[in-house]
Enzyme design. Structure first.
Site, PDB file in Angstrom:
ATOM      1  N   GLY A  19      43.564  48.359  43.580  1.00  0.00           N
ATOM      2  CA  GLY A  19      42.370  47.985  42.855  1.00  0.00           C
ATOM      3  C   GLY A  19      42.171  46.490  42.907  1.00  0.00           C
ATOM      4  N   GLY A  21      40.572  43.003  40.422  1.00  0.00           N
ATOM      5  CA  GLY A  21      40.087  42.511  39.145  1.00  0.00           C
ATOM      6  C   GLY A  21      39.727  41.060  39.269  1.00  0.00           C
ATOM      7  N   MET A  23      41.279  38.498  38.354  1.00  0.00           N
ATOM      8  CA  MET A  23      42.350  37.584  38.701  1.00  0.00           C
ATOM      9  C   MET A  23      43.065  37.931  39.985  1.00  0.00           C
ATOM     10  SD  MET A  23      42.676  34.967  36.872  1.00  0.00           S
ATOM     11  CE  MET A  23      44.317  34.502  37.390  1.00  0.00           C
ATOM     12  N   VAL A  26      45.006  44.037  44.046  1.00  0.00           N
ATOM     13  CA  VAL A  26      46.317  44.652  43.907  1.00  0.00           C
ATOM     14  C   VAL A  26      46.517  45.676  45.013  1.00  0.00           C
ATOM     15  CG1 VAL A  26      47.891  45.845  42.351  1.00  0.00           C
ATOM     16  CG2 VAL A  26      46.128  44.352  41.415  1.00  0.00           C
ATOM     17  N   ASP A 133      43.912  39.841  26.935  1.00  0.00           N
ATOM     18  CA  ASP A 133      42.981  40.691  27.699  1.00  0.00           C
ATOM     19  C   ASP A 133      43.454  42.139  27.677  1.00  0.00           C
ATOM     20  OD1 ASP A 133      40.669  41.170  29.139  1.00  0.00           O
ATOM     21  OD2 ASP A 133      41.657  40.920  31.078  1.00  0.00           O
TER      22      ASP A 133
END
Length: 887
Positions: A19, A21, A23, A26, A133
């Site tokens: 996936g 995101g 930051m 992955v 978060d």
């Protein structure tokens, strides 16, 4: 940059994408060296030039790798290859919590997942790390049902002032429609203070946890809008619907917990995520949802209850309320039947005695304590004893460690060594330094938010548990001498401390705050205090440990104090703590004062007994009158534990009491004409010097009322000076001379000031010399006619020496080495000369370095020795469920 399956990143082989995101991206990869699958997060190529983003990327690895918890992903490595920064972490196959919520979560499953999330956050908060978060997509549930909290990419190491570890306050990735600014997190899960760019602490994670738990039990978000701005507005201004309005099966206790987590004001939320975890466990247990086996055992009974409820027309929500009501009644009945359990802890080392420093873990399961031998310079040896074990196990703490205190999760013990504040991990035995500059520790407390408040040199400081530079905590007020022995209250922002003041009536236990300059007096006291649930202040009163109802939110006492332990060992030193400690859940440990049976005994130079003085008792600091017909001595009252000065008539065999103050009076010394005595007293709270007529008439006259503790040692032969020791929190005690004539408030004369301290000063019969102790040896220093030091300083002992005493003609000096009385020939001329020390005889004396364990007669042929007949070394007493029923 996208990494294709089959490509390599360093030693790792990419097997697929997981996936992406804000930051990073992955990937799943294979580590051929260890034959395992891993997850690799890389910084997107388009952001490689963004140094702030790169720092946050590295910060994620630092923050997460510092944690060791089964519900936090393990960081294996951080690296950089061909300009690509990446983190290698544990691969947890399974689904995100977000996917599980979409598929529908049974209430029992929601609780099973929520509890380890709370436990993981508790571990992070104890280490000073706030996630910032937390959301369903940042929680994974493996195929085996193991919960893993992911992505500490927005984590901030909590420090004073709220700055991040690297000073970075840059914005996190903005989702579609989310306005950029100085705001970090995800709309819908941010706390209001986070959404408005305010200070963020562990309570922000509690808000996010509440939002996640809300979504888990209802299937709906607590805050949702058509845009990121609308969602943020809902977080800041709107109250969420009651969970039971969307899912009637949600129990009332669980609903109250969720809504308390989602309070707008941080002070009205739970203050510690561990409190949330404990309540979730109770809800799970009381509802019979703790395991499949538990459900199986109660399935038939619950089925009958459901059928009965249906027959009566009751809703499932009503039935849930009835089940929880019955469970609460069972819990109250169990609490009412709780019995007190008591045990004792003895020294695990032969020949060593228990020290007064001890600490009980927050959960009451373990007790840290130390032992030492009575010999000079004996190091402390620390142990930890579990209440479920019959044996104590040693801790590999430094031998010069002092002042143990627990981390809030019970996994670490903090302590001080000269120059450093350290902690030891109990599982691994690893010791790390928290900060420098801790010369002497006079109390420390570790909050659940990862902040340590400690007392150094009488001033409070704060430091992050993860390390950093200590910062002053609180502002000393006028007349305040020291702030000692801090203890955090449940909210983690307020704490108790002992304030020592110039005026005894102003001293006591005060409340302080990490956020304000609060200084509120709670109760008068001279010793440390602590807080214990359900809401009691524990403190020392008249030598006993007492408890009194205390509202920790309002900082107010109510009701009357009641006894918990009748006698607690109190410190000899002016700034030490009373020997007790308590957990937050009903376990208290203390050490009673030891019991001495002394006999004042006359011995000749060979050690043969010639006679005794008085009855068997607990004596200290005897002193003979100039004509050797009277003896003044401190006598401890066995009921109160305090000392007073008594006068023994050696010819008549009678005695009378000279001082009557309820505080400690001790250390008497005769004036050279035998008409007065000078002594020390704690009656002001700070040890001061007094004198009074030897016949007991008249009032006690204050001679010196210093800021710190002073103890009288001797009176000069010409009657002009008292020699006394005086020290403060910055340095050991040194020798001073107090002029007794001239101005009403004479100025003390510094006599012997050394880095090692100086005490036990004794004037020679001609008044030209003072013998004293320093660094465990006996020295002699010349005295000028004006009381200032004369030239020349000589070491008399060799291999240790305490308690110097002169013969009446000044030609012999005596001192103690352990239990051996030594003698040294002295040649007095224009200079000072000492011969070779020789032993006289061995005696059994109390181990504490009290002044005048013995006295020499004027001719040096007899010695009055405070002989120890018996000492009862008291064990550590432990009381479980100390709160009496009905309180």
């Amino acid at each position: 940059m996208s990494l294709a399956p089959g490509s390599k990143l360093g030693a790792y082989e990419i097997t697929g994408a997981i996936g992406a995101g804000g930051m990073g991206e992955v990937y799943r990869a294979r580590d051929p060296r260890l034959g395992r699958d891993v997850a690799i997060k890389v910084l997107p190529a388009e952001h490689m030039a963004d140094e702030a983003r790169r720092r946050r990327f590295v910060q994620e690895a630092r923050a997460a790798s510092a944690l060791n918890h089964p519900s936090i992903v393990t960081i294996h490595e951080i690296g950089s290859v061909d300009g690509i920064d990446f983190i290698v972490m544990e691969y947890a196959p399974g689904k995100t919590l977000e996917a599980r919520i979409r598929a529908g979560l049974p209430l029992a499953e929601a609780l099973r997942i929520a509890i380890p999330i709370a436990d993981a956050l508790a571990r992070a908060h104890a280490a000073g790390i706030v996630h910032r978060d937390l959301k369903p997509s940042n929680v994974a549930v493996t195929d085996e049902g193991v919960v893993k909290v992911l992505d500490f990419g927005l984590a901030k190491l909590v420090e004073t002032g709220g700055a991040s570890a690297d000073g970075d306050t840059a914005t996190a990735e903005t989702p579609a429609g989310f306005r950029a600014g100085r705001v970090v997190g995800t709309p819908g899960y941010m706390s209001p203070e986070q959404a408005t760019g305010g200070a963020v602490d562990a309570r922000s994670d509690i808000f996010a946890f509440g939002a996640v738990l809300y979504e888990m039990v209802t299937g709906r978000r607590a805050f949702a809008g058509k845009s990121a701005d609308a969602t943020l507005a809902a977080v800041i201004h709107d109250e969420p619907k009651a969970p039971s309005a969307l899912a009637p099966i949600v129990p009332r206790e669980l609903e109250k917990l969720i809504l308390r987590c989602l309070r707008k004001e941080p002070d009205r939320r739970f203050q510690h995520i561990d409190d949330v975890r404990v309540e979730l466990l109770e809800i799970q247990e009381d509802s019979g949802w703790q395991s499949r086996s538990a459900r199986a055992r109660t399935r038939e009974k619950d089925g009958r209850g459901l059928r009965l409820a249906a027959a009566l027309g009751l809703s499932i929500a009503v039935l849930g309320g009835l089940v929880l009501a019955r469970a609460a009644a069972r819990r109250r009945e169990t609490a009412a039947k709780a019995i007190q359990a008591r045990l004792q802890i003895h020294s695990p080392e032969a020949g060593k005695v228990l020290a007064t420093d001890l600490a009980v873990s927050p959960d009451g399961e373990d007790i840290v304590f130390s032992v030492y031998s009575a010999s000079p310079r004996s190091p402390n040896h620390y142990y930890v004893r579990s209440l479920s074990s019959l044996e104590a196990r040693p801790l590999a703490m430094d031998e010069d460690a002092l002042g143990p205190f627990w981390s809030p999760d019970g996994r670490q013990v903090g302590f001080c060594v000269p120059g450093k504040l350290k902690c030891i991990d109990l599982a691994s035995g690893t010791v790390r330094t928290i900060c420098d500059g801790c010369q002497s520790l006079l109390g420390a407390a570790w909050s659940r938010e990862g902040i340590i408040v400690f007392s150094r040199d009488g001033q409070l400081f704060r430091v992050a548990a993860g390390g950093g530079e200590p910062q002053p905590e609180g502002k000393p007020t006028e007349g305040e001498l020291a702030r000692l022995w801090p203890h955090f209250l449940p909210d983690g922002r307020h704490y108790l401390y002992l304030s020592r003041t110039r005026r005894k009536e102003d001293a006591g236990i005060y409340a302080g705050s990490l956020d304000t300059d609060l200084r509120r007096r709670i109760v008068p006291s001279q010793y440390n205090a602590s807080f214990s649930l359900p809401g009691h202040l524990l403190y020392v009163k008249a030598g006993a440990l007492v408890a009194q109802p205390f509202d920790a939110a309002r900082l107010e006492l109510s009701g009357q104090p009641f006894p918990v332990a009748e006698r607690v060992a109190l410190p000899w030193g002016p700034f030490q703590n009373a020997a007790y400690a308590a957990s937050s859940n009903g376990v208290v440990a203390w050490r009673r004062p030891h019991q001495d049976r002394d006999q004042l005994t006359w011995l000749d130079r060979s050690g043969r007994t010639l006679g005794t003085v008085g009855e068997v008792g607990d004596y200290s600091n005897p002193d003979l009158s100039p004509d050797e017909k009277q003896l003044v001595v401190g006598v401890r009252d066995p009921t109160t534990g305090t000392r007073d000065i008594w006068d023994f008539d050696l010819e008549q065999g009678t005695r009378r009491r000279l001082t009557f103050d309820p505080a400690d009076d001790f250390g008497p010394t005769w004036s050279p004409d035998g008409t007065r005595i000078a002594f020390s007293s704690d009656r002001r709270g700070v040890r001061s010097l007094y004198r009074k007529p030897a016949d007991g008439s008249g009032e006690d006259e204050a001679l010196l009322e210093p800021d710190w503790h002073a103890s009288v040692e001797d009176w000069s032969p010409d009657g002009r000076f008292l020699v006394y020791n005086y020290g403060d929190l910055q340095r050991p005690a040194d020798l001073y001379l107090l002029p007794l004539s001239g101005k009403p408030s004479p100025t003390p004369i510094p006599f012997r000031i050394t880095p090692f301290g100086a005490a036990r000063g004794r004037f020679s019969p001609d008044g030209r010399w003072i013998a004293y102790n320093s660094n465990g040896e006996v020295f002699v220093q010349g005295v000028a006619s004006d009381g200032t030091p004369a030239r020349g300083n000589w070491q008399v002992s060799n291999g240790g020496g305490l308690q110097p005493q002169w013969r009446g003609d000044g030609r012999e000096l005596f001192y103690m080495v352990g239990s051996m009385l030594m003698a040294v020939d002295i040649t007095i001329s224009e200079s000072f000369q000492a011969g070779k020390p020789r032993p006289l005889f061995e005696v059994r004396v109390p181990p504490e370095p009290r002044r005048n364990r013995y006295l020499a007669s004027g001719d040096g042929q007899r010695f009055l020795v405070n002989t120890l007949l018996e000492r009862t070394e008291e064990p550590i007493e432990v009381l479980v469920n100390w709160l009496p029923s009905g309180r």
